[in-house]
Design an enzyme around this catalytic site. Structure first.
Site, short mmCIF file in Angstrom:
data_model
loop_
_atom_site.label_atom_id
_atom_site.label_comp_id
_atom_site.label_asym_id
_atom_site.label_seq_id
_atom_site.Cartn_x
_atom_site.Cartn_y
_atom_site.Cartn_z
N GLY A 208 0.84 -1.22 0.00
CA GLY A 208 0.00 0.00 0.00
C GLY A 208 0.86 1.24 0.00
N ASN A 209 0.26 2.37 0.33
CA ASN A 209 1.04 3.61 0.45
C ASN A 209 0.36 4.53 1.46
OD1 ASN A 209 -0.83 5.51 -1.03
ND2 ASN A 209 -0.46 4.00 -2.64
N TYR A 210 0.99 5.69 1.72
CA TYR A 210 0.54 6.55 2.82
C TYR A 210 -0.58 7.52 2.45
CZ TYR A 210 4.73 5.00 5.29
OH TYR A 210 5.69 4.25 5.90
N SER A 211 -1.16 7.40 1.28
CA SER A 211 -2.20 8.37 0.88
C SER A 211 -3.36 8.33 1.88
CB SER A 211 -2.71 8.02 -0.51
OG SER A 211 -3.84 8.79 -0.80
N ALA A 276 -3.54 7.63 -5.23
CA ALA A 276 -2.16 7.16 -5.31
C ALA A 276 -2.25 5.67 -5.64
CB ALA A 276 -1.46 7.38 -3.98
#
Ligand code: C5P
Length: 398
Positions: A208-211, A276
């Protein structure tokens, strides 16, 4: 802005009821008409005589007048008003509104109201912070009601915290802002992608990512408040959307976001691609949890669909497409390259080198880049940034 506007002002049993007198004065000075509906407890804090003297209208409290039996129609009030304001709104009234408990004239009027409703809570800090109150306010937001957040400071209990009813002048400002809002996106369908995507590795892990989704949700709220029908295609985030014009579709992976966007875009007027999206996803998803081994674990990844580029390919002349670029170096040239490659009308650039910009923050600092050049904006709240972006989109659309 408020000249000739008709307001139903609901007053409930809080010490802040005295502020309702100032609110009436401010509204009348602006040329508005005010009809007070007060709960029985409200009358303990401010007298109907004060209120009727200020509004030049009899105050409504009961379903019918004890004196001559005149019936007060909550349905007629619901049709008459341009807006209903409940100020002060106690925890009890907020709870009844959220749950449809129509045991007084104010709540029946609320339930019959055709116009927008503004709620200005006033209560002690612990009552305001209680999960029951917060849940009820959340419910009211989900009905499309506008909550005018209370301020922080000394309360009637002498405790200090959040719970003071917003000052009358600020409530008037909120109303003026609401009534001055342009409906320039009425009848437009806008799709917005927001948040991160999760790419499954095994049943318990993902890439995943920090969005946080904050920017995309602010854009959705701004478009909806300007009359657009918004399809918000959202990755997994903690955000809630308030506006009734927003239809949220939850997705998890880049593939799900892609297929939803492809389905929703053809009859849309614009697409704003704020998500993102993962650029790679595991080749295969393990059906069982991957166990720890002594050797390195190598995950084979394959590229995902580029949603922006795919929509850029099918975009018609009339449709507009906005992309985002989050860069760490050579910002403008990377953004220019994406603009062309994805066939976007403009791209919103944020640089991770700017403090306060990008993921998780409540603020953002953007540069808008199109085929002709670039415009830089100062650091602003994501809500204000959303206004700048949507103002710009409107220039492209009209
Ligand atoms: O190429 P890059 O990922 O930096 O491009 C960012 C822009 O492209 C953003 O608008 C993002 O939402 C969009 N994008 C997309 N699908 C992807 C990757 C990025 O729509 N798979």
């Amino acid at each position: 802005m408020l000249k000739g506007k008709k307001f139903v002002l609901g007053i409930t049993g809080s010490i802040a009821a005295y502020k309702a007198a100032y609110l009436i004065r401010a509204l009348i000075k602006k040329g508005a008409e005010v009809q007070v509906v007060i709960t029985p407890a409200g009358k303990e804090f401010i007298t109907p005589i004060t209120l009727s003297a200020l509004t030049s209208k009899p105050v409504i409290s009961e379903f019918f007048s004890q004196r001559d039996g005149t019936w007060h129609s909550h349905v007629d009030l619901g049709l008459w008003a341009d807006a209903m304001i409940i100020a002060p709104a106690t925890a009890s009234t907020i709870g009844k509104m959220a749950n449809g408990i129509a045991d007084n004239m104010l709540i029946t009027t609320y339930l019959s109201m055709k116009a927008p409703v503004f709620v200005a809570p006033a209560m002690d800090l612990d009552m305001f912070a209680h999960p029951a109150t917060q849940k009820n306010l959340e419910t009211l937001r989900s009905y499309g009601n506008h909550i005018i957040e209370p301020g922080e400071g000394e309360l009637a209990s002498h405790l200090v915290g959040k719970g003071r009813m917003e000052e009358p002048d600020n409530i008037v400002r909120v109303l003026e802002e609401y009534f001055s809002k342009k409906e320039d996106l009425a009848k437009k369908k806008i799709i917005i992608t927001a948040g991160p995507t999760y790419e499954k590795i095994d049943p318990v892990r993902f890439i995943g990512n920090y969005s946080s989704g904050k920017m995309g949700y602010a854009l959705a709220e701004e478009c909806a408040s300007r009359g657009a029908n918004v399809i918000l295609i959202s990755g997994p985030v903690q955000m809630k959307c308030m506006h009734p014009n927003i239809h949220r579709i939850n997705v998890e992976s880049a593939e799900e976001m892609y297929s939803t966007a492809i389905k929703e875009f053809p009859d849309a007027d614009a697409g704003i691609l704020c998500a993102a999206v993962a650029d790679f996803t595991p080749q295969t998803v393990a059906s069982e949890k991957i166990k720890r081994e002594k050797d390195d674990l190598i995950l084979q990844l394959k590229p995902t669909h580029d949603i922006a580029a795919a929509l850029g390919l099918i975009k018609t002349q009339a449709q507009k497409l906005v992309g985002f670029a989050l860069e760490t170096n050579d910002e403008e040239s990377h953004a220019q390259d994406k603009l062309k490659r994805k066939n976007l009308d403009f791209i919103v650039l944020n640089s991770l080198r700017d403090t306060g910009a990008g993921f998780q923050h409540d603020t953002n600092k953007i540069t808008i880049i199109d085929g002709k050049g670039s415009t830089s904006y100062p650091l602003k709240s994501k809500k204000e940034v959303a206004v700048d972006i949507i103002d710009r989109l409107c220039k492209e659309l009209f």
